[in-house]
Structures are given as C-alpha cells and as structure tokens.
Design an enzyme around this catalytic site. Structure first.
Site, PDB file in Angstrom:
ATOM      1  N   THR A   1      24.453  -1.811   1.044  1.00  8.83           N
ATOM      2  CA  THR A   1      24.814  -2.578   2.235  1.00  8.83           C
ATOM      3  C   THR A   1      23.582  -3.390   2.625  1.00  8.83           C
ATOM      4  OG1 THR A   1      26.377  -0.906   2.940  1.00  8.83           O
ATOM      5  CG2 THR A   1      25.522  -2.386   4.651  1.00  8.83           C
TER       6      THR A   1
ATOM      7  N   GLY B   1       8.961  -6.859  -2.017  1.00  4.77           N
ATOM      8  CA  GLY B   1       8.385  -7.630  -3.118  1.00  4.77           C
ATOM      9  C   GLY B   1       8.221  -6.763  -4.351  1.00  4.77           C
TER      10      GLY B   1
ATOM     11  N   CYS C   1      -4.005   1.240  -0.788  1.00  8.50           N
ATOM     12  CA  CYS C   1      -3.350   2.180  -1.693  1.00  8.50           C
ATOM     13  C   CYS C   1      -2.939   3.431  -0.950  1.00  8.50           C
ATOM     14  CB  CYS C   1      -4.231   2.503  -2.888  1.00  8.50           C
ATOM     15  SG  CYS C   1      -5.528   3.667  -2.509  1.00  8.50           S
TER      16      CYS C   1
ATOM     17  N   ASN D   1      -3.690 -11.418  -4.883  1.00  4.05           N
ATOM     18  CA  ASN D   1      -3.757 -10.835  -3.551  1.00  4.05           C
ATOM     19  C   ASN D   1      -5.171 -10.487  -3.110  1.00  4.05           C
ATOM     20  OD1 ASN D   1      -3.092  -9.033  -5.797  1.00  4.05           O
ATOM     21  ND2 ASN D   1      -3.380  -7.379  -4.324  1.00  4.05           N
TER      22      ASN D   1
ATOM     23  N   GLN E   1       2.121 -13.450  -2.578  1.00  7.77           N
ATOM     24  CA  GLN E   1       1.032 -13.994  -1.751  1.00  7.77           C
ATOM     25  C   GLN E   1       1.160 -15.502  -1.549  1.00  7.77           C
ATOM     26  OE1 GLN E   1      -1.342 -12.426  -0.093  1.00  7.77           O
ATOM     27  NE2 GLN E   1      -0.825 -10.383  -0.826  1.00  7.77           N
TER      28      GLN E   1
ATOM     29  N   SER F   1       8.151 -11.593  -0.574  1.00  8.42           N
ATOM     30  CA  SER F   1       8.252 -10.514   0.395  1.00  8.42           C
ATOM     31  C   SER F   1       8.100 -11.083   1.794  1.00  8.42           C
ATOM     32  CB  SER F   1       7.141  -9.494   0.109  1.00  8.42           C
ATOM     33  OG  SER F   1       7.148  -8.503   1.089  1.00  8.42           O
ATOM     34  N   ALA F   2       9.059 -10.803   2.686  1.00 10.67           N
ATOM     35  CA  ALA F   2       9.111 -11.473   3.994  1.00 10.67           C
ATOM     36  C   ALA F   2       7.894 -11.207   4.866  1.00 10.67           C
ATOM     37  CB  ALA F   2      10.383 -11.045   4.735  1.00 10.67           C
ATOM     38  N   HIS F   3       7.356  -9.976   4.802  1.00  8.12           N
ATOM     39  CA  HIS F   3       6.308  -9.637   5.775  1.00  8.12           C
ATOM     40  C   HIS F   3       4.975 -10.312   5.474  1.00  8.12           C
ATOM     41  CE1 HIS F   3       3.767  -6.480   3.695  1.00  8.12           C
ATOM     42  NE2 HIS F   3       4.784  -6.552   2.868  1.00  8.12           N
TER      43      HIS F   3
END
Lengths: 396, 359
Positions: A239, A73, A327, A153, A181, A201-203
């Site tokens: 790739t 992200g 952080c 977030n 988020q 962002s996937a996670h």
C-alpha cells in the site's frame, strides 16, 4: 553554553520544507483513502500519487510511467541492481561499479558476488573521478549492468555521467546511477545522459524520510522487488506511502524550480568556506574535485588530528557536521571513499564533511570560522605527531 | 565557576549507567561514550546481546544516556583494541602464558587512549563503573587506589596499572556502593538496564573457547605435542599448548590413575608439564612490568598481601626489588598455580600498593 546551533550536514538529511509538509498533511487523516479503492477518497489518493509521479518525471526528463516509488534510496538501489542482475542472468553475470559508491550499492554488489555474480570495482583518481575510458575497458561480453553514482556523498565529486551513459548505450548495457545526493542539486536529464535507471531519496531534498523513487527506462527488463498487490504496476507491491509520495513530489517540484538559484547560493557558502579554511588552518587538504563537486559540499582532512574528536567538539559548540556517511553504531570507520582517492589510513580517519543547505547563512560560516580553527589547534596541541612537526622533524 | 566535565565510559550495563547517574547528581557536566572495539563486519560478536561493546550494548547505552538527558557518542578504538588487547592476548597464549586481557584493555585503551582523547577535547575527567575508590592522600601527596566497600565486587585487581596522572583525572563513583544499592538505584531512576545480568567471560571470546578464538584469529593451527612429567618423561599427547593453563586439571584428556595438574607450559619445546597436586604450588615468583601506586618505587623489602589472579585469595608475602627493575615475591605459604602472564597485585590493607606481570 552553546551560542548557536548551526546545521551543516545536509548530505545526511534535510528538514522538510513548510510547503512540503502542508501538501502532505491532508493525506494522514482527511484524505486517508487507500489508492487502490474505487470510491472517491481512494481515487483522490490515487490522483495525488499520479500527480507526484508526473512531478518526479518532469524533474529528470522522464515519462511518468517510468517512475516507481520506493521506501528509500537504499531500496531503489537494491531494486535496480538486484532486479537487473537477476532478470538478465541468462545473458551474463558481470556488473561494473566504482570503489566509492554508497554502501547501498557496494554491499548489494557484494551480496550478488556471494550469489555467483562477478563485480568489477573501478578505481577513481585522486579527486574521486571515474574515468569513462576505464568503464569502456571493463566491459565484457557478459556485462549486464553498469552502476556509477551521480555524485559522491562524502566528497561531493560529480561523475561524468553523460559520458558513461553514452558508452553504456553504445554497448547496449543497462546503466544505473545512484543519484541520491544529486537530485534537486544538479540538473539531470535521463534522456540526454542515457540513464536507464536512477535512484533518489526525498529526505535529501527537503522532503520526508521513508520515501524514494526509482526511474526505470521503458522496456528495461527487471524483476519485481516486492511481490503482493498490483501497486506500482505490480513491480513493487505495498500500500503506497501516500503522504510520503506527495511530499516527495512537492519537494522535487520546488527543488527543480529553484535549482539554479539554490546552487548559486550554496556555491557561494561552499567557496567561501574552502577559501577561509585553507587560509586560516595549516596542514589541511580539500578532498574531492575543486570544481566538479556538489554545490553544497566541502570535505577537508586535517592532518595530525582525529575526525572523531573534532566532530564531538564541534557538536559541543552547536555545529552539526559529519565525517562521511553515518553508520549503524554512529562511530567512525576509516572512509572507503577517502582510502580510494589515495589518502593514507590515518588521514582517512581525520576528515570533516560540511554540507550546506538553503537555510544556511554567511553568519553560520562566520560562526564556523570562529569555532573551527581553535578546535583544530587544540587537538593538534595534544597530538604527539604534531609535536614532532613543530620541532621541524617530520620524518617520524 | 563552570561545571567540571566528565566523560563516562558506558557499556550499556547497570554499573556504568548508575555511575553516570551519580556523577550527574553530583553536579558534573556528564558526557556518555561507548568504545567501539569491533569492526562492523565481525557480526558474531557485534550482534551478541551481552557483550560489553556490541551493537546491543551501544543501543542500551544510548537509551540510558537519553533517559539521563546527557550527550552520548560512540568512539572508535578498533585498531588500538586489536593491537593492544587481542594481539597481546593471542600472542601470550602462543608463548605458553595465560594473559589477562581486561588489564591490558584498562591500561592501554580505557585509561590511556580514552583518557587522552577526553583531555584533548577539554574534558576534565573520565569515569567508569568499576568497583574501586580513588582518593587523594595529603600526607603522601599521592592518589591512592582503594578497594570497594563490597569485597566480593572489588575490581582493583584489574586497575593496578593506573599511574598518578591517570588517577588524578579518573573518577570511580561506585566504590562506596554495594551491587544491591547500584541495582536499586538503577531501578529507582527507571534505567532500562536495571535487571541486566552481569557480564562474565572475556568480551571478545563469546563462547569462552580461547583455543578456537586464537586459531581463527591468528590463522595458526594448534600443534599437538607431548605431556611430560617434571623429569621429562613422556606421559601422552596434548592438543596444543594454547588449550592449557597452569593448575588446570579438567579436560586434559589423559588418564594416569591419579589426579594430574598442569605445572608448567614449555612453549619452546611445545610441551605441557604435568604433576601431582603438591607440584602445582610455588613459594615465590618474579614479577615484571611493574606499576606502583601508594609508593613511588619499591626501595627495600615490604610486607604485603599479594593476589595472583582475579579470583585468588590474598596471601601474605614479602616483596623486594631486583636489580633489573623486576620484583621478587616470597609467600609465607606456597601458592597454588602461580601462572606466567597473569598479574600479581600487592595490597596494604585496602590500599593497592602496585602490581606487575608474573614471569
């Protein structure tokens, strides 16, 4: 000693869903081909990527050729902001953002300032909302980009994205939103909302770490991010992370399918937590808008205690929570978001963010409510400030 | 009975790592912490490889904690450190004094704020990798601070401010070990920091250039002024009082045909007083801001060994109370470079009697 393990930090990251993992696994070993290769296992990888691209596009109302996969992200934010700023430098050098963006946006803007760009950081109200009229008023002839996060977030506030998008469109200015988020949790349609670029962002939605995506509206003038091969239409050479991209595709498909059902469940946990914490613990405030917030987010400030000690004690009891954004060193600085909504420095240090996920249950909240009030009470007992409050002498 | 909980301050270095390991072996429930004392934006200090609280230190400490299998946290003491250590350090130099910031850090940050935080979280003790011993003396009914077995490593000088309450909740497991034993122990445990060098200079002044640090930190320019002799005769120009300390000979940038030393710093008149070697010696001093450990308070004259700086040898002296709570120290033989701002610490054999700050 730990009676339970309760994970309440889904805004930090989420576990990969079983179906997502299953979809990914073949692409590590059996279907390992390079998507750029011409033979069958290469073509198979390529097809998997394009299928994932379609799923992402479908989830946000975009076309698949407008979706570009990234490594995270943060990378998507960096690409969007720097890419638009540099591609349009001849036209202008002014960027509008908000003061409560994620550091992926704020620090990128600060970097651009050091390279001669001008950035306006809009303030937010006490609930963390950006006023669309302030966006309109901040626009100048040399403005080339507006970047405002979809949902915060830390405090979960959902911004009036459609209204800001409308203003940007009227003025012909590019509009980016960091939706890291929001994707998977709230309905997003880039057409209806006039969004030109969107990061995800996937996670954050039960997909794997290390993969994200940037939506770039067709026809948008933007520089390439990584130079090299022709991957991602030569905009982002490398790739492809095939398994990761497949995981992102599967995760967003599942999230989009269950979005209303999940939101309903999370809101129930959220609202119960807000109600009980406010009822059982004195001197507490809910940060962020009561209603215009992410379904799984609560953020409290407890007066007279340090968030840091609170988090450590919760961890010792098996509850994983956070104080805001993580952080580098893992220690807590006062949150720029809480300072921006007007909290004094000492209270901005003492916040607790709990973010629920689809696997959380009411038993988890029972346990939280059993553990949290005595911890807050104990820490306050040790606080000299609270001592004064109890003596009814608040002006110290 | 539940295990006693102890929070170990870990710097990522050999000593605190081994301290944590020893406590674990002794059966404590050990929690590792590193104090974060620098804002993220101060990249120069943060990215140094050897600083005790830098980002690298955090990484090293975390690796050690992982190896030992103990929970590890980073705690934020940025504001407090700035207030109690850095501002104190720069303020003292600007007043023409030579402070010891490590003593201030021990006093206000480690053994006050960190201890308070630990206690408030229900933790029984804090522990550090200092070379010193804490023992309870039944006959006196007091906790005593004693020198470490290895005299060359002894760190009691920087710990004299500890109160009875603090000593009761502090563990210093390295007091009975030599540095060689500690290194061997680290190696035996396979700790990733076994061969790290000892840290030397003040942690927040990486290049040892105090003058530069003070100017950058306070935004004040070092103001040039006069070098004078003890009778007030002008000898030359100095670069600003912050660049000098009592007893200093090198780097004065002045040639007078004989070795000259800083005798005194006169901050009020922005003058640095120089003299010959014999003029740098004093036979007595007054100490303020005292703390006593082996005794509750000083009631009459007491014969002690006094140490006037970290690297100084102990000297025979008699201490006596003054009316305003200060203490007078009279040495048997005059001492070189008694420096205002440094601490004087009193010993009775290997027991720390107490100490204070030289006026």
């Amino acid at each position: 000693m730990t009676e339970r393990y309760v994970y309440l930090d889904h805004a930090a990251t989420t576990p990969v869903k079983e179906e997502v993992l299953e979809a990914m696994l073949p692409f590590f070993k059996d279907k390992f081909g390079n998507p750029s290769s011409i033979y069958s296992i290469g073509r198979e990888s390529k097809k998997a990527i394009e299928d994932a691209r379609e799923k992402v596009a479908a989830a946000i109302g975009a076309q698949s050729k407008e979706i570009f996969f990234t490594g995270s992200g943060t990378e998507a934010d960096n690409w969007a902001i720097k890419g638009i700023a540099y591609a349009n430098r001849q036209k202008g050098n002014h960027i509008i953002t908000s003061s409560i963006e994620h550091h992926a946006v704020l620090h990128t803007c600060q970097y651009l300032e050091s390279d001669g760009f001008e950035v306006t950081y809009l303030p937010v109200d006490e609930n963390g909302l950006v006023d669309p009229e302030q966006v309109r008023n901040a626009i100048k002839p040399n403005t080339t980009l507006i970047t405002i996060m979809f949902a915060n977030n830390e405090i979960g506030t959902i911004q009036p994205i459609a209204e800001i998008g409308k203003i940007a469109r009227e003025k012909g200015i590019c509009f980016h939103t960091d939706a890291v988020q929001a994707v998977g949790s709230v309905h997003i349609n880039v057409e209806d909302m006039n969004i030109d670029l969107l990061s995800m962002s996937a996670h954050k939605f039960y997909g794997p770490k290390g993969v994200g995506a940037l939506y770039i509206r067709k026809g948008t003038k933007i520089t390439s991010f990584l130079h090299g091969g022709a991957q991602e239409r030569a905009r982002r050479a490398s790739t492809e992370n095939v398994a990761g991209i497949v995981g992102l595709g599967k995760a967003i498909e599942l999230a989009a399918r269950n979005i209303d059902e999940n939101a309903k469940k999370l809101m129930e946990l959220r609202d119960r937590t807000i109600e009980e914490v406010i009822k059982k613990i004195p001197f507490v405030r809910l940060n962020g808008d009561r209603n215009r917030r992410l379904p799984g987010n609560v953020n409290f400030s407890f007066e007279y205690i340090e968030g840091e000690s609170l988090l450590l004690m919760l961890d010792m009891k098996g509850i994983a929570a956070s104080s805001g954004s993580a952080c580098t060193s893992g220690s807590l600085d006062p949150s720029h978001v809480l300072l921006a909504i007007g909290l004094p420095h000492e209270i901005a240090h003492g916040s607790l963010r709990l973010t629920f996920g689809v696997d959380n249950t009411h038993e988890d909240i029972d346990y939280l409510m059993e553990v949290l009030p005595p911890i807050v009470e104990r820490l306050r007992e040790m606080s000299p400030l609270y001592e004064n409050v109890k003596r009814g002498n608040k002006n110290v | 009975m539940p295990k006693k909980k102890v929070m170990v301050g870990m710097s990522g270095g050999v000593d605190s790592s081994v301290a944590a390991a020893i406590l674990l072996e002794k059966g404590y429930d050990v929690i590792g912490v590193t104090m974060k004392i620098w804002p993220e934006s101060n990249s120069e200090t943060r990215l140094r490889e050897d600083g005790c609280c830098s980002l690298f230190a955090v990484e090293d400490a975390r690796r050690v904690a992982d190896k030992l299998g103990i929970p590890y946290y980073v705690l934020n003491f940025i504001d407090l450190f700035e207030d109690k250590v850095i501002n104190y350090f720069t303020g003292e130099y600007l007043r023409g004094r030579t402070p010891n910031p490590c003593i201030a850090c021990n006093r206000f940050v480690k053994f006050e704020a960190l201890l308070h935080k630990a206690v408030s979280m229900g933790i029984d003790y804090i522990a550090t990798g200092h070379y010193a011993k804490i023992v309870y003396d039944d006959s006196l009914g007091r906790y005593l601070l004693k020198k470490a077995v290895t005299a060359s490593k002894d760190q009691t000088y920087a710990l004299y401010t500890l109160t009875q309450k603090q000593l009761a909740r502090t563990l210093m497991p390295l007091g009975d070990f030599t540095k060689e034993q500690v290194r061997a122990k680290a190696k035996e445990l396979g700790l990733p920091v076994a061969s790290k060098p000892d840290s030397q200079e003040i942690c927040f002044v990486p290049d040892n250039d105090y003058g530069k640090f003070i100017c950058e930190n306070t935004g004040k320019k070092a103001e040039e002024g006069d070098f004078v002799d003890i009778n007030g005769n002008v000898l030359g120009r100095h670069k600003g009082i912050i660049h000098y300390t009592v007893g200093q000979r090198k780097g004065l940038g002045i040639a007078l045909g004989k070795p000259m030393y800083v005798v005194r710093i006169d901050a009020e008149n922005n003058r640095v007083v120089l003299g010959e070697e014999n003029e740098v010696f004093s036979s007595e001093l007054i100490a303020d801001d005292l703390n006593f450990i082996s005794i509750d308070r000083l009631e009459g004259e007491k014969r002690v060994k006094a140490k006037i700086r970290y690297s100084a040898k102990e000297a025979d002296a008699v201490i006596s109370p003054l009316e305003d709570g200060k203490v007078k120290v009279v040495f048997d033989t005059p001492q070189r470079a008694v420096t205002p701002g440094q601490s004087v610490v009193f010993y009775d054999g290997d027991v720390v009697v107490g100490g204070g700050i030289i006026q």
